[in-house]
Design a protein around this motif. Structure first.
Motif, short mmCIF file in Angstrom:
data_model
loop_
_atom_site.label_atom_id
_atom_site.label_comp_id
_atom_site.label_asym_id
_atom_site.label_seq_id
_atom_site.Cartn_x
_atom_site.Cartn_y
_atom_site.Cartn_z
N ILE A 277 0.50 -1.29 -0.32
CA ILE A 277 -0.28 0.11 -0.11
C ILE A 277 0.90 0.87 0.18
O ILE A 277 1.61 1.98 0.54
N VAL A 278 0.65 2.56 -0.86
CA VAL A 278 1.29 3.71 -0.86
C VAL A 278 0.27 4.47 -1.46
O VAL A 278 -0.71 4.78 -1.39
N GLY A 279 0.96 6.08 -0.40
CA GLY A 279 -0.15 7.26 -0.44
C GLY A 279 0.00 7.18 -2.11
O GLY A 279 1.41 7.80 -3.13
N LEU A 280 -1.09 8.54 -2.39
CA LEU A 280 -1.25 8.91 -4.09
C LEU A 280 -1.31 9.87 -3.67
O LEU A 280 -2.56 11.02 -2.57
N VAL A 287 -11.58 14.37 -8.64
CA VAL A 287 -11.27 13.18 -7.04
C VAL A 287 -10.43 12.01 -7.12
O VAL A 287 -11.49 11.51 -8.42
N ILE A 288 -9.90 11.33 -5.95
CA ILE A 288 -9.45 9.93 -6.79
C ILE A 288 -10.27 9.38 -5.87
O ILE A 288 -11.54 9.12 -4.93
N THR A 304 -7.52 1.44 -3.51
CA THR A 304 -8.48 1.27 -2.23
C THR A 304 -8.94 2.07 -1.52
O THR A 304 -9.94 1.84 -0.82
N SER A 305 -8.54 3.44 -1.23
CA SER A 305 -9.60 4.56 -0.70
C SER A 305 -8.46 5.51 -1.03
O SER A 305 -7.86 6.11 -1.04
N ALA A 317 -5.03 9.85 -1.60
CA ALA A 317 -5.89 8.02 -1.94
C ALA A 317 -4.41 7.06 -0.67
O ALA A 317 -3.33 7.71 -1.73
N LEU A 318 -5.11 5.80 -1.12
CA LEU A 318 -4.29 5.03 -0.40
C LEU A 318 -4.35 4.26 -1.91
O LEU A 318 -6.05 3.71 -1.94
N ALA A 319 -3.24 3.26 -2.16
CA ALA A 319 -3.50 2.20 -3.56
C ALA A 319 -2.96 0.79 -3.00
O ALA A 319 -1.80 0.86 -2.57
#
Length: 355
Positions: A277-280, A287-288, A304-305, A317-319
């Motif tokens: 999981i990473v941040g974007l 809006v993601i 994912t969020s 986002a988290l992805a």
């Protein structure tokens, strides 16, 4: 739908009630944006009574929890100390994420997620067979989370006597005052308390907090705050088919004691995670959203969020992406590819933008 002991208090504050996993809960009390900033800049409170409190007692409570969760409760040696961890299935997937609090070697308290309570309790009781441990779902408790830079002083102003037991509490520690259980924990990236108390006392306590200037906040702000803080959500960043190693929760897994055969350990030790999981952070406007496709330098991933960050004024986002992905990536949004930067969460913590 189920209702918490604070249902009437939400109506009195003009809460917009929605179905949240079978619970009738407030989405907001007018402005989600204002509630978000209230927590970042002052103090807000959330009704989290839908979450479940489970107590463990008995001669083998410690031994049982050492095999039930992936982190090691043997680390807990001080009364009130808390530990974040995951309960795993045999395949290494996450049954639920949770916090466990230490009273003594024969008494622990655990807080689990609302939507997973039924399956969690079935899982816990099945694993408890053969152990001298009593598992009790504390269904007569309510829980109020008060969060923000001014949360602690406003709790002390509203609740007489609390400062004497909770004034010196360090983060991730808890204390008891009669039937009150006060933990310096939260899900917003701000300081504050999560207060467990008898359901019969919840509405009075809520009103006292209102009078002390703590504003009520709903599910909407809770989600944008936790996402800014880079905090995982069960069912989004992790699930029964996603291990903590694939959810960037390696730090919640303790493999140091080779003799501790916790549930899921064998599977984890064989796993070579290909994703994390990473941040974007979006480079442009928009809006993601959850499940948007992500294209990194190492291949495809998925949001994912996703949300718009009120604190940063940008989409974040988290992805779940291939491990080792870095630099810029592209997000598929409404048929177009939009550039985003891969960052390490959290995005915001204690009111400060970190990325």
């Amino acid at each position: 739908m189920k209702r918490t002991p604070l249902y009437q208090a939400h109506l009195d504050s003009k809460g917009k009630m929605v179905d949240f996993g079978g619970w009738e809960m407030p989405l907001n009390y007018g402005s989600q944006l204002e509630e978000h900033h209230q927590v970042r800049n002052d103090a807000g409170m959330f009704d989290v009574s839908h979450m479940s409190v489970v107590d463990f007692s008995g001669a083998e409570a410690k031994a049982f929890l050492r095999i039930l969760i992936a982190n090691d409760v043997d680390k807990l040696q001080t009364q009130g100390k808390a530990l974040y961890s995951c309960m795993l299935n045999e395949a290494g997937g996450v049954v639920d994420d949770l916090i466990v609090y230490y009273e003594d070697d024969e008494n622990y308290r655990m807080v689990i997620n609302a939507g997973t309570t039924h399956k969690d309790m079935a899982w816990i009781n099945a694993q408890a067979q053969g152990f001298a441990v009593v598992v009790t779902l504390m269904s007569d408790l309510a829980m109020i989370a008060v969060q923000g830079p001014n949360a602690r002083e406003k709790v002390f102003a509203a609740m007489g006597g609390v400062e004497q037991v909770a004034g010196a509490l360090k983060p991730f520690n808890a204390a008891s005052l009669g039937a009150l259980f006060i933990a310096r924990t939260g899900y917003t990236g701000e300081d504050g308390f999560e207060i467990m108390l008898p359901a019969s006392s919840a509405e009075f306590t809520w009103k006292m907090l209102l009078e002390a200037g703590v504003k009520p906040c709903g599910l909407g702000a809770r989600d944008t705050l936790r996402l800014e803080a880079g905090m995982s959500l069960y069912g989004s960043e992790m699930s029964e088919s996603v291990s903590p190693l694939e959810a960037a929760l390696n730090w919640t897994v303790d493999l140091s004691d080779e003799s501790r055969g916790f549930v899921g350990r064998e599977a984890l030790e064989k796993l070579t995670p290909e994703k994390t999981i990473v941040g974007l952070v979006l480079e442009g406007k928009g809006v993601i959203r959850d499940h948007n496709q992500v294209l990194t330098n190492l291949g495809e991933g998925e949001v994912t969020s996703g949300t718009f960050s009120p604190t940063m004024g940008k989409a974040i986002a988290l992805a779940s992406v291939p491990k080792g992905s870095e630099g810029l990536c592209e997000i598929e949004m409404r048929g177009k590819r939009v550039s985003a930067k891969i960052v390490k969460p959290p995005f915001v913590r204690n009111g400060k933008i970190l990325v």
